[in-house]
Scaffold this motif. Structure first.
Motif, PDB file in Angstrom:
ATOM      1  N   ALA A 160       0.843  -1.196   0.000  1.00  0.00           N
ATOM      2  CA  ALA A 160       0.000   0.000   0.000  1.00  0.00           C
ATOM      3  C   ALA A 160       0.882   1.251   0.000  1.00  0.00           C
ATOM      4  O   ALA A 160       0.606   2.231  -0.708  1.00  0.00           O
ATOM      5  CB  ALA A 160      -0.917  -0.008   1.218  1.00  0.00           C
ATOM      6  N   LEU A 161       1.963   1.195   0.752  1.00  0.00           N
ATOM      7  CA  LEU A 161       2.881   2.335   0.839  1.00  0.00           C
ATOM      8  C   LEU A 161       3.577   2.554  -0.513  1.00  0.00           C
ATOM      9  O   LEU A 161       3.629   3.680  -1.020  1.00  0.00           O
ATOM     10  CB  LEU A 161       3.885   2.037   1.961  1.00  0.00           C
ATOM     11  CG  LEU A 161       4.686   3.165   2.575  1.00  0.00           C
ATOM     12  CD1 LEU A 161       3.817   4.340   3.003  1.00  0.00           C
ATOM     13  CD2 LEU A 161       5.467   2.651   3.791  1.00  0.00           C
ATOM     14  N   ILE A 162       4.061   1.492  -1.100  1.00  0.00           N
ATOM     15  CA  ILE A 162       4.749   1.592  -2.398  1.00  0.00           C
ATOM     16  C   ILE A 162       3.813   2.222  -3.436  1.00  0.00           C
ATOM     17  O   ILE A 162       4.175   3.182  -4.127  1.00  0.00           O
ATOM     18  CB  ILE A 162       5.188   0.196  -2.906  1.00  0.00           C
ATOM     19  CG1 ILE A 162       6.279  -0.375  -2.008  1.00  0.00           C
ATOM     20  CG2 ILE A 162       5.663   0.264  -4.358  1.00  0.00           C
ATOM     21  CD1 ILE A 162       6.646  -1.823  -2.327  1.00  0.00           C
ATOM     22  N   GLY A 253     -11.715   2.364  -4.223  1.00  0.00           N
ATOM     23  CA  GLY A 253     -12.848   2.439  -5.135  1.00  0.00           C
ATOM     24  C   GLY A 253     -13.161   1.059  -5.654  1.00  0.00           C
ATOM     25  O   GLY A 253     -12.872   0.060  -4.982  1.00  0.00           O
ATOM     26  N   THR A 254     -13.711   1.013  -6.855  1.00  0.00           N
ATOM     27  CA  THR A 254     -14.160  -0.283  -7.363  1.00  0.00           C
ATOM     28  C   THR A 254     -13.068  -1.039  -8.122  1.00  0.00           C
ATOM     29  O   THR A 254     -13.250  -2.195  -8.446  1.00  0.00           O
ATOM     30  CB  THR A 254     -15.368  -0.099  -8.294  1.00  0.00           C
ATOM     31  OG1 THR A 254     -15.049   0.952  -9.190  1.00  0.00           O
ATOM     32  CG2 THR A 254     -16.603   0.263  -7.527  1.00  0.00           C
ATOM     33  N   PRO A 258      -6.039   2.227  -5.699  1.00  0.00           N
ATOM     34  CA  PRO A 258      -6.656   3.292  -4.903  1.00  0.00           C
ATOM     35  C   PRO A 258      -6.625   4.634  -5.632  1.00  0.00           C
ATOM     36  O   PRO A 258      -5.764   4.881  -6.480  1.00  0.00           O
ATOM     37  CB  PRO A 258      -5.777   3.363  -3.655  1.00  0.00           C
ATOM     38  CG  PRO A 258      -4.930   2.167  -3.679  1.00  0.00           C
ATOM     39  CD  PRO A 258      -4.833   1.683  -5.079  1.00  0.00           C
ATOM     40  N   LYS A 259      -7.586   5.485  -5.276  1.00  0.00           N
ATOM     41  CA  LYS A 259      -7.698   6.792  -5.938  1.00  0.00           C
ATOM     42  C   LYS A 259      -7.035   7.859  -5.087  1.00  0.00           C
ATOM     43  O   LYS A 259      -7.304   7.948  -3.892  1.00  0.00           O
ATOM     44  CB  LYS A 259      -9.177   7.178  -6.071  1.00  0.00           C
ATOM     45  CG  LYS A 259      -9.966   6.267  -6.951  1.00  0.00           C
ATOM     46  CD  LYS A 259     -11.432   6.653  -6.958  1.00  0.00           C
ATOM     47  CE  LYS A 259     -12.148   6.142  -5.735  1.00  0.00           C
ATOM     48  NZ  LYS A 259     -13.608   6.112  -5.869  1.00  0.00           N
ATOM     49  N   GLY A 260      -6.234   8.689  -5.705  1.00  0.00           N
ATOM     50  CA  GLY A 260      -5.600   9.795  -4.982  1.00  0.00           C
ATOM     51  C   GLY A 260      -6.543  10.998  -4.962  1.00  0.00           C
ATOM     52  O   GLY A 260      -6.525  11.845  -5.845  1.00  0.00           O
ATOM     53  N   ILE A 516     -12.164  -0.105   2.191  1.00  0.00           N
ATOM     54  CA  ILE A 516     -11.228  -0.948   1.459  1.00  0.00           C
ATOM     55  C   ILE A 516     -11.953  -1.622   0.292  1.00  0.00           C
ATOM     56  O   ILE A 516     -13.078  -2.074   0.443  1.00  0.00           O
ATOM     57  CB  ILE A 516     -10.552  -1.965   2.429  1.00  0.00           C
ATOM     58  CG1 ILE A 516      -9.413  -2.708   1.766  1.00  0.00           C
ATOM     59  CG2 ILE A 516     -11.509  -2.932   3.064  1.00  0.00           C
ATOM     60  CD1 ILE A 516      -8.091  -2.133   2.143  1.00  0.00           C
ATOM     61  N   GLY A 517     -11.333  -1.623  -0.862  1.00  0.00           N
ATOM     62  CA  GLY A 517     -11.990  -2.161  -2.055  1.00  0.00           C
ATOM     63  C   GLY A 517     -11.830  -3.675  -2.140  1.00  0.00           C
ATOM     64  O   GLY A 517     -10.758  -4.203  -1.856  1.00  0.00           O
ATOM     65  N   THR A 518     -12.902  -4.361  -2.555  1.00  0.00           N
ATOM     66  CA  THR A 518     -12.798  -5.821  -2.683  1.00  0.00           C
ATOM     67  C   THR A 518     -11.736  -6.186  -3.733  1.00  0.00           C
ATOM     68  O   THR A 518     -11.029  -7.165  -3.596  1.00  0.00           O
ATOM     69  CB  THR A 518     -14.144  -6.435  -3.104  1.00  0.00           C
ATOM     70  OG1 THR A 518     -14.607  -5.749  -4.261  1.00  0.00           O
ATOM     71  CG2 THR A 518     -15.174  -6.315  -2.005  1.00  0.00           C
ATOM     72  N   ARG A 519     -11.622  -5.355  -4.774  1.00  0.00           N
ATOM     73  CA  ARG A 519     -10.634  -5.653  -5.834  1.00  0.00           C
ATOM     74  C   ARG A 519      -9.199  -5.520  -5.328  1.00  0.00           C
ATOM     75  O   ARG A 519      -8.300  -6.203  -5.795  1.00  0.00           O
ATOM     76  CB  ARG A 519     -10.806  -4.725  -7.036  1.00  0.00           C
ATOM     77  CG  ARG A 519     -12.163  -4.751  -7.650  1.00  0.00           C
ATOM     78  CD  ARG A 519     -12.462  -6.103  -8.279  1.00  0.00           C
ATOM     79  NE  ARG A 519     -13.882  -6.218  -8.493  1.00  0.00           N
ATOM     80  CZ  ARG A 519     -14.513  -5.944  -9.624  1.00  0.00           C
ATOM     81  NH1 ARG A 519     -13.837  -5.573 -10.681  1.00  0.00           N
ATOM     82  NH2 ARG A 519     -15.813  -6.056  -9.716  1.00  0.00           N
ATOM     83  N   GLU A 520      -9.003  -4.601  -4.383  1.00  0.00           N
ATOM     84  CA  GLU A 520      -7.650  -4.460  -3.823  1.00  0.00           C
ATOM     85  C   GLU A 520      -7.245  -5.756  -3.134  1.00  0.00           C
ATOM     86  O   GLU A 520      -6.110  -6.217  -3.242  1.00  0.00           O
ATOM     87  CB  GLU A 520      -7.628  -3.351  -2.774  1.00  0.00           C
ATOM     88  CG  GLU A 520      -7.433  -1.965  -3.316  1.00  0.00           C
ATOM     89  CD  GLU A 520      -7.603  -0.942  -2.210  1.00  0.00           C
ATOM     90  OE1 GLU A 520      -6.617  -0.585  -1.565  1.00  0.00           O
ATOM     91  OE2 GLU A 520      -8.757  -0.495  -1.977  1.00  0.00           O
TER      92      GLU A 520
END
Ligand code: PRX
Length: 636
Positions: A160-162, A253-254, A258-260, A516-520
């Motif tokens: 997530a950080l990267i 998101g979906t 992740p969206k900035g 948290i997104g399910t796709r993530e």
């Protein structure tokens, strides 16, 4: 039922202007915002209240110059220099209090260190810190220079950080060695060390020393060394324009990425300042305890920017609510004479199980407003909170909003005399918020008919866009219905205009209020060598609101086992973060798919939650559903 009759109502103090203010904000918007914006200090006046030329990239107060850090600190120095801005305490009871002038000095010193390391206007710095005083200090220091912060919640891990550092192309990461949770050391710097091996944009890692010597790496610089050399000097504030970015905060998101979400100095500054006053009614002798982490938007807006611009005193607590005992928060409320308390339904539910004796020994009589945020609050938790913490007399502001909205959108507004509460209702829209509920066809629903909440005109706190991805901004928020903002939540509105938010309408989970997104999660699962495919859905959880459940297809050569299940869980937590909590992982040989090969998550959800399947006409292979049913039966 209105509960107004139960609530204290001091006629002399509270004129009830809500309705009039709301009407003015909608009917006379330009004049309204001009008047509101005068409450903050501008270096240079703006030309336009709302610039719509590049809609939906609306820009507020364009042409003006304003800096949020200046409005939080310099502006308050004059009248509140000796007032406490931030109280901080940790699990062990160690604590400090910083006055506005001390905070100002710390922020200036930090800004000087940043400046000496080459940070300037427009540069991005990622902050990976727990709830320690240097977290707000570094935010305000970056903002003072016109640099852009992007905070990564300290519960996120390496991947997530990267992803966030690389998307923001951050020049710097600010971190510390560790934090303590239930008297256990939680490593932070080790995670940054791993991440920066894969983030070419990072020039320096600024390490804040706590009570242990950090192991320094190539790019590391120690804050304390530099600060000692710098000393306390005033750093000229950058006269940022209203439309300069203040921060990027990544949210789910979906898709897997992740969206900035980014916000700007002017509109976000005004929105957080006003909503703090309208909703929490902060006055000079208030102490505001918001239990959120600053790594999420709730902390950005209502620990740091809103309350500090409003000149309030905030309490920051670095620890969990039930350690060393389940009365930790009530101890703090009593000790600091907290008057306004803001938390999440998950936290309330987790404390309910310990019983009321932990509350009874504490004097909570200073409290006057309670708040809830992050997910719908169930009636049982609401009643417990109202009765036991609110002494059956305090208003509970159930504030609905999002990372994207910058600040609260729907809630009661005690600061405007509006205490109207209904069980399970979030309340009425705040001034300037033109909210409605639409059907799938984009027409307003009938009262109490379920639909999608929409916002029909721009508001100052709105997101400025999605960092590096303008198309995604348009597609996600402005395309479902023509010309209106689409938040992605289900809602109903009743005949009195009260909104009830029912939950997400998309593939986004709220686990303990964390988005948290399910796709993530799916993306991380399939990066594990054993996993070929996976479908992740959310199921209701009595305490956390929701947990993640995965249906997983293994690669050839791997066999299902409880050990592998545990390994996958640990792998997701280690890679993405500890916020992912599983309610189950089921191994199957195939997933339900459409004929064109798309995973039918809807069916996975129906089977797992034991609901009827609905339309299965596009399902390619019915045995996939039968198998999943069987696996679940065997498991339970
Ligand atoms: O689904 C709504 C839920 O949280 C989502 C926004 O999540 P995030 O960006 O992480 O921000 C959370 C803190 C503002 C919303 O789309 N949500 C937030 N507050 C409430 C809520 N659902 C019901 N009631 C609330 N008070």
């Amino acid at each position: 039922m209105s509960q107004q009759e139960n609530l204290p109502f001091d006629e002399e103090y509270y004129q009830p202007p809500y309705k009039a203010v709301y009407r003015e904000s909608i009917e006379n918007a330009e004049k309204f915002w001009r008047k509101m914006s005068e409450e903050l200090e501008w270096f240079y006046p703006y030309e336009k209240v709302l610039d719509e030329t590049n809609a939906p990239f609306y820009r507020w107060f364009s042409g003006g110059r304003i800096n949020i850090s200046y409005n939080a600190l310099d502006r308050n120095l004059k009248s509140r220099g000796n007032k406490i801005a931030i109280y901080w305490e940790n699990e062990k009871g160690e604590n400090i209090g910083l006055t506005y002038s001390q905070l100002y000095n710390e922020v200036n010193r930090f800004a000087k260190v940043l400046q000496d390391l080459g940070i300037k206007k427009g540069d991005r710095a990622v902050i990976y810190l727990p709830l320690m005083p240097e977290l707000p200090i570094s935010m305000l220091a970056l903002a003072r220079l016109g640099a852009i912060h992007s905070i990564v919640f300290s519960g996120f891990s390496v991947q997530a950080l990267i992803d966030r550092i690389n998307d923001a192309k951050a020049k710097m990461v600010i971190t510390t060695t560790h934090t303590m949770r239930r008297n256990k050391r939680v490593e932070l710097k080790g995670i940054v060390d791993q991440a920066v091996e894969q983030t070419p944009s990072v020039e320096n890692v600024l390490v804040i020393k706590r009570n242990e010597e950090p192991v320094m790496k190539k790019k590391d610089v120690l804050y304390q060394d530099l600060a000692k050399r710098t000393g306390y000097k005033k750093v000229e504030v950058e006269e940022t324009s209203s439309t300069d970015p203040l921060f990027i905060l990544y949210t789910s998101g979906t898709t897997g990425k992740p969206k900035g979400i980014f916000h700007l100095h002017g509109g976000y500054g005004i929105w957080t300042y006003l909503t703090t006053k309208w909703v929490f009614d902060l006055r000079d002798n208030d102490v505001f305890f918001n239990t959120a982490d600053i790594g999420w938007i709730t902390g950005h807006s209502y620990i740091v920017y809103g309350p500090l611009q409003a000149g309030a005193t905030v309490l920051m607590y670095e620890g969990v609510p039930d350690y060393p005992n389940p009365d930790r928060w009530w101890e703090l409320v009593e000790k600091y004479n907290v008057t306004v308390f803001y938390t999440s339904p998950t936290a309330i539910r987790s404390l309910m199980k310990y019983g009321e004796d932990w509350i009874k020994n504490h004097d909570l009589s200073t409290l006057r407003i309670l708040g809830s945020v992050g997910e719908p609050i169930n009636p049982e938790a609401w009643r417990w909170y109202y009765k036991n913490i609110g002494n059956s007399s305090l208003p509970i502001v159930d504030t609905w909003w999002q990372t994207e909205t910058g600040g609260i959108m729907i809630s009661a507004t005690p600061g405007l005399g509006n205490y109207m509460l209904k069980p399970s209702a979030n309340g009425l829209p705040l001034p300037g918020v033109d909210a409605d509920v639409f059907t799938e066809e984009g027409i307003p629903t009938n009262p109490r008919e379920k639909g999608y909440i929409v916002i029909k005109r721009p508001w100052p706190g709105m997101l400025a866009g999605v960092w590096n991805d303008p198309d995604r901004y348009i597609k996600t928020y402005w395309s479902k219905f023509q010309g209106v903002y689409y938040p992605g939540d289900y809602a109903v509105k009743d005949e009195d205009g009260f909104f009830f938010i029912l939950g997400r309408a998309d593939e986004v989970l709220k686990i303990a209020g964390h988005r948290i997104g399910t796709r993530e999660i799916e993306d991380i699962l399939i990066s594990h060598p054993a996993v070929a495919e996976s479908a992740v859905i959310g199921i209701p959880d009595p305490v956390r609101g929701e947990t993640a459940v995965a249906a997983v297809v293994l690669k050839q050569g791997y066999t299902p086992s409880s050990q592998l299940r545990k390994e996958l869980e640990d792998y997701v937590k280690k890679t993405l973060g500890s916020i992912v909590i599983f309610g189950g992982i089921y191994f199957v040989s195939k997933l339900p798919k459409t004929r064109s090969g798309k995973i039918m998550r809807r069916l996975v959800r129906s089977v797992i939650s034991g609901q009827t399947l609905g339309d299965v006409s596009t399902l390619e292979d019915e045995t996939s559903v039968d198998e999943l049913k069987k696996v679940i039966e065997e498991f339970s």
